[in-house]
Design a protein around this motif. Structure first.
Motif, PDB file in Angstrom:
ATOM      1  N   GLU A 121       0.885  -1.198   0.196  1.00 58.68           N
ATOM      2  CA  GLU A 121      -0.094  -0.067   0.122  1.00 58.68           C
ATOM      3  C   GLU A 121       0.974   1.323   0.417  1.00 58.68           C
ATOM      4  O   GLU A 121       0.986   2.195  -0.568  1.00 58.68           O
ATOM      5  N   LYS A 130       2.107   2.155  -3.650  1.00 58.40           N
ATOM      6  CA  LYS A 130       1.221   2.162  -4.906  1.00 58.40           C
ATOM      7  C   LYS A 130       1.090   4.046  -4.432  1.00 58.40           C
ATOM      8  O   LYS A 130       0.755   5.152  -4.749  1.00 58.40           O
ATOM      9  N   SER A 131       1.114   4.535  -2.824  1.00 54.79           N
ATOM     10  CA  SER A 131       0.599   5.785  -2.696  1.00 54.79           C
ATOM     11  C   SER A 131       2.463   6.603  -2.478  1.00 54.79           C
ATOM     12  O   SER A 131       1.945   7.972  -1.894  1.00 54.79           O
ATOM     13  N   HIS A 132       3.587   6.486  -2.988  1.00 53.42           N
ATOM     14  CA  HIS A 132       4.921   7.233  -2.511  1.00 53.42           C
ATOM     15  C   HIS A 132       5.629   6.688  -4.154  1.00 53.42           C
ATOM     16  O   HIS A 132       6.721   6.307  -3.803  1.00 53.42           O
TER      17      HIS A 132
END
Length: 387
Positions: free
Chosen positions: A184, A187-189
């Motif tokens: 996760e 995906k966000s960084h």
């Protein structure tokens, strides 16, 4: 020594930090300045800036300074972000951090290096935040180990495979939580160097190459150009394989195959068949495979005399590591491999796209089940042998 570069769980276990605001930018555009405050170390002691060699795992010093007034300063220029370490003369342990251009602040106590605070640049602050995400999972894992140590020891002494497998399944749930958290984060960084390290570690977890490719493609262009990014790209290119055939389905007769065992003798499926046969695709480098091996060992010991045979098909490419894993995991059944990694022809024939993968055959060689594990596999083997 295990590499600090590939194991993301080690990264957040050895580093702790609280984000501090550091507003005075002293370093130039292409310069780093590491400013360390260190307690418990006499002036004059040496501080080494180290890097770990990718090939040998050995540590080598890039710079050396002395402690003066309880502080040290290291200056230089970094071409790209990388994991480096601080080693203090006469002190056991090292402090991993991300060396990148900018002002890096370190707050160190020689008696608790694992609590060293490393802040000041984007990636070191991100590493701090990432580590904090995993703190609760880590604490829960340690509590589980402590609460169930006696129970596990008793189960092992009594050879109680049901309890052993249940405890292992619960323990691996923590690892699954770690993996989910990390994926996760990636995906966000897309601009974080931590994401690059996480993706690199996924090869050790034997995550589906297609998923690794998706994560890698989502990264910032600069990260892909980093040496770690280039290494990931190279590994993905090596793992590209031709389109898999339909494979072997439940209800089909398992195709015969043969390959050399560790001693070089060619062994076939046909000659390895029992009343019930388990074809196990695995590899020494596959952590989930190695985690499942104790269950297969227990299964084999319980049912081999009643007619269960197992034949292991390895996707290894290093014969020494393959043999070492067989011995370490105490795998007593037939083992074969062409040592061709994902180009293993038996894998291609069976359409195996990820490992571990298993095919359970009846006495006629018909596939009756695929990818069963634990209690489900044991129950099915017992059912087939009863017939």
């Amino acid at each position: 020594m295990k590499s600090l570069l590939l194991n993301f769980s080690q990264v957040f276990l050895v580093l702790t930090a609280a984000v501090l605001v550091f507003s005075c930018n002293k370093a130039g555009d292409n310069e780093y300045i590491i400013t360390g405050t260190i307690k418990g170390i006499a002036d004059g002691k040496k501080v080494f800036l180290e890097v770990q060699d990718d090939m040998t795992g050995a540590f080598k010093a890039l710079d050396t300074v002395k402690v003066e007034g309880g502080k040290f300063t290291i200056k230089g220029s970094a071409k790209e972000a990388n994991i480096n370490l601080i080693q203090i003369e006469s002190v056991n342990g090292k402090i991993p951090f991300i060396l990148e251009n900018g002002d890096i602040e370190m707050d160190i106590n020689k008696d608790s290096l694992n609590l060293a605070k490393v802040t000041g640049t984007y990636n070191n602050d991100e590493l701090t935040g990432y580590r904090e995400l995993g703190t609760k999972i880590q604490k829960d894992m340690m509590k589980f180990q402590k609460d169930n140590m006696v129970k596990m020891n008793q189960a092992q002494q009594k050879k109680d495979t049901v309890t052993i497998n249940a405890l292992r399944k619960s323990y691996f749930k923590f690892q699954e939580d770690f993996a989910k958290q990390s994926e996760e984060y990636v995906k966000s960084h897309p601009k974080s160097f931590i994401s690059l390290l996480i993706i690199e570690s996924l090869f050790q977890q034997m995550v589906d190459p297609a998923k690794i490719t998706t994560y890698f493609n989502g990264l910032d262009k600069e990260l892909k150009a980093n040496k770690h990014g280039k290494k990931i790209k190279s590994q993905l290119d090596l793992m590209k394989k031709p389109a898999a055939p339909a494979g072997v389905s439940v209800g089909a007769v398992a195709p015969d195959f043969s390959a050399p065992n560790p001693e070089g003798k060619v062994i076939s499926l046909k000659e390895s068949m029992g009343k019930v046969t388990l074809v196990d695709f695995w590899a020494s480098w596959c952590n989930p495979c190695r985690a499942e091996n104790p269950n297969n060992v227990a299964l084999y010991k319980e049912f081999h005399a009643k007619g269960l045979n197992i034949i292991g098909v390895s996707l290894d490419k290093d014969a020494a590591k393959w043999k070492e894993a067989i011995a370490k995991d105490k795998l007593e059944w037939a083992q074969i491999s062409n040592l061709k990694y994902w180009d293993e022809p038996i894998r291609v024939t069976y359409g195996v796209e990820s490992i571990p993968a298993t095919f359970l055959l009846d006495a006629n060689g018909t596939v009756v089940a695929k990818d069963l594990t634990g209690a489900d596999l044991k129950a099915k083997v017992a059912e087939l042998l009863a017939k």
